[in-house]
Write an enzyme that holds these catalytic residues in place. Structure first.
Site, PDB file in Angstrom:
ATOM      1  N   MET A  30       0.860  -1.077  -0.084  1.00 20.57           N
ATOM      2  CA  MET A  30       0.056   0.064   0.018  1.00 20.57           C
ATOM      3  C   MET A  30       1.152   1.126  -0.092  1.00 20.57           C
ATOM      4  SD  MET A  30      -3.483  -0.914   2.009  1.00 20.57           S
ATOM      5  CE  MET A  30      -2.888  -0.365   3.565  1.00 20.57           C
ATOM      6  N   HIS A  34       9.096   1.296   3.353  1.00 21.65           N
ATOM      7  CA  HIS A  34      10.052   1.057   4.294  1.00 21.65           C
ATOM      8  C   HIS A  34      11.079  -0.062   4.042  1.00 21.65           C
ATOM      9  CE1 HIS A  34       7.815  -1.832   6.369  1.00 21.65           C
ATOM     10  NE2 HIS A  34       6.645  -0.950   6.414  1.00 21.65           N
ATOM     11  N   HIS A  37       9.209  -3.489   3.264  1.00 28.93           N
ATOM     12  CA  HIS A  37       9.042  -3.558   1.831  1.00 28.93           C
ATOM     13  C   HIS A  37      10.399  -3.763   1.146  1.00 28.93           C
ATOM     14  CE1 HIS A  37       5.636  -0.852   3.154  1.00 28.93           C
ATOM     15  NE2 HIS A  37       4.949  -1.949   2.785  1.00 28.93           N
ATOM     16  N   SER A 185       6.512  -0.509  10.101  1.00 30.26           N
ATOM     17  CA  SER A 185       5.171  -0.559   9.393  1.00 30.26           C
ATOM     18  C   SER A 185       5.069   0.677   9.068  1.00 30.26           C
ATOM     19  CB  SER A 185       4.013  -0.737  10.880  1.00 30.26           C
ATOM     20  OG  SER A 185       3.003  -0.287  10.307  1.00 30.26           O
TER      21      SER A 185
HETATM   22  O1  PAF Z   1      -0.187  -5.786   3.312  1.00 32.43           O
HETATM   23  C1  PAF Z   1      -0.540  -4.787   2.807  1.00 32.43           C
HETATM   24  O2  PAF Z   1       0.054  -3.902   2.744  1.00 32.43           O
HETATM   25  C2  PAF Z   1      -1.892  -4.876   2.081  1.00 32.43           C
HETATM   26  O3  PAF Z   1      -2.831  -5.602   2.978  1.00 32.43           O
HETATM   27  C3  PAF Z   1      -1.873  -5.641   0.812  1.00 32.43           C
HETATM   28  C4  PAF Z   1      -1.580  -7.018   1.083  1.00 32.43           C
HETATM   29  C5  PAF Z   1      -0.916  -4.790  -0.206  1.00 32.43           C
HETATM   30  C6  PAF Z   1      -3.361  -5.544   0.177  1.00 32.43           C
HETATM   31  O4  PAF Z   1      -3.676  -4.260  -0.018  1.00 32.43           O
END
Ligand code: PAF
Length: 284
Positions: A30, A34, A37, A185
């Site tokens: 989304m 960070h 990811h 997060s």
């Molecule tokens: O984990 C997330 O960031 C969200 O739930 C996802 C998997 C991208 C779905 O919107």
């Protein structure tokens, strides 16, 4: 790195690369990326020839009172992080294309979606599975990479993949943590200085649960109570749940069996910010 916004372009790029025998890994996000990811993108890079990172703040997984409009967004920063970590395609679809007017189709993994997070956020996972299924159809991946930080999300997506016969492998990567242990997060930016200090109680209480099991405690209730007491000692923290459950069924455990694993998970609010974390504990 190429940026794609049109759904048709994304799908035909993926289809032609599949036809050419290229492997594809997708990292759904989304945004407001960070290091957590970035570690997923690096894992994708090791797995496949083409790495697609998706950035879409999915309205369907937020309840009306949740933080959809104020969810942090910075697409240019995301593009830099995604590119540095090894993304080939940054897929940034528009909400109006994903959910056009008169959109009516949702995917719900029953039972599992109502447990833990689902008890507090009853419509959340229906939104997650719907967007993830759509992203799978649009990016046609051989591998989809998710973080263990969202343990229940992983369990539910794996179930959806099995139940709906998606031909892909779910790859789960470890939770990335700040030096003091707080799980990374995008929502950590909401925390005030005092909340940020107290937020380490999540990882501290998880470590305490692990230590209790290691030193012979076998009563989940006593472990939950100890974790709850630790969290309650932080004046800004308010508990949504503390759970010790089966790692696949997510059913709350009444006891513990040697050789089994347990998912210890929790959701705690600091003001308007809701943090989750978990660990999987092997019972010796
Ligand atoms: O984990 C997330 O960031 C969200 O739930 C996802 C998997 C991208 C779905 O919107």
């Amino acid at each position: 790195m190429k940026r794609i916004t049109a759904l048709g372009e994304m799908q035909s790029f993926a289809a032609s690369n599949r036809r050419a025998g290229k492997s594809i890994a997708v990292v759904p996000t989304m945004g407001f990326l960070h290091d957590g990811h970035a570690s997923l993108i690096r894992a994708a890079r090791h797995k496949a020839e083409i790495v697609v990172t998706t950035v879409f703040v999915n309205p369907a997984q937020f309840a009306p009172h949740e933080d959809f409009t104020k969810y942090p967004r910075d697409i240019e920063r995301d593009a830099r992080i995604a590119s540095d970590a090894g993304t080939d395609i940054l897929f940034v679809p528009a909400s109006a294309d994903i959910y056009p007017q008169n959109y009516h189709t949702y995917i719900a993994v029953e039972e599992l979606s109502g447990r833990l997070e689902g008890g507090v956020r009853p419509t959340h996972f229906r939104g997650v599975t719907t967007i993830v299924a759509k992203l799978f159809h649009l990016t046609l991946p051989h591998y989809a990479i998710f973080g263990q930080k969202d343990a229940q999300q992983v369990v539910i997506i794996k179930k959806m993949v099995a139940d709906l016969n998606f031909d892909l492998e779910i790859v789960v990567c470890p939770t990335m943590r700040e030096p003091d242990g707080l799980a990374m997060s995008s929502r950590n930016v909401y925390l005030s200085e005092a909340e940020r200090r107290q937020s380490t109680v999540l990882v501290r209480s998880l470590r305490e649960a692990e230590a209790m099991v290691r030193s012979g405690e076998r009563d989940p209730k006593r472990i939950r109570e100890r974790m709850q007491a630790m969290i309650a000692a932080e004046p800004l923290a308010s508990i949504d749940y503390v759970s010790i459950a089966h790692p696949e069924t997510l059913v709350e455990s009444a006891g513990m069996e040697s050789g089994r694993a347990l998912l210890v998970s929790l959701a705690v609010r600091f003001g308007a910010t809701r943090l989750i974390d978990n660990c999987v504990v092997a019972v010796p």
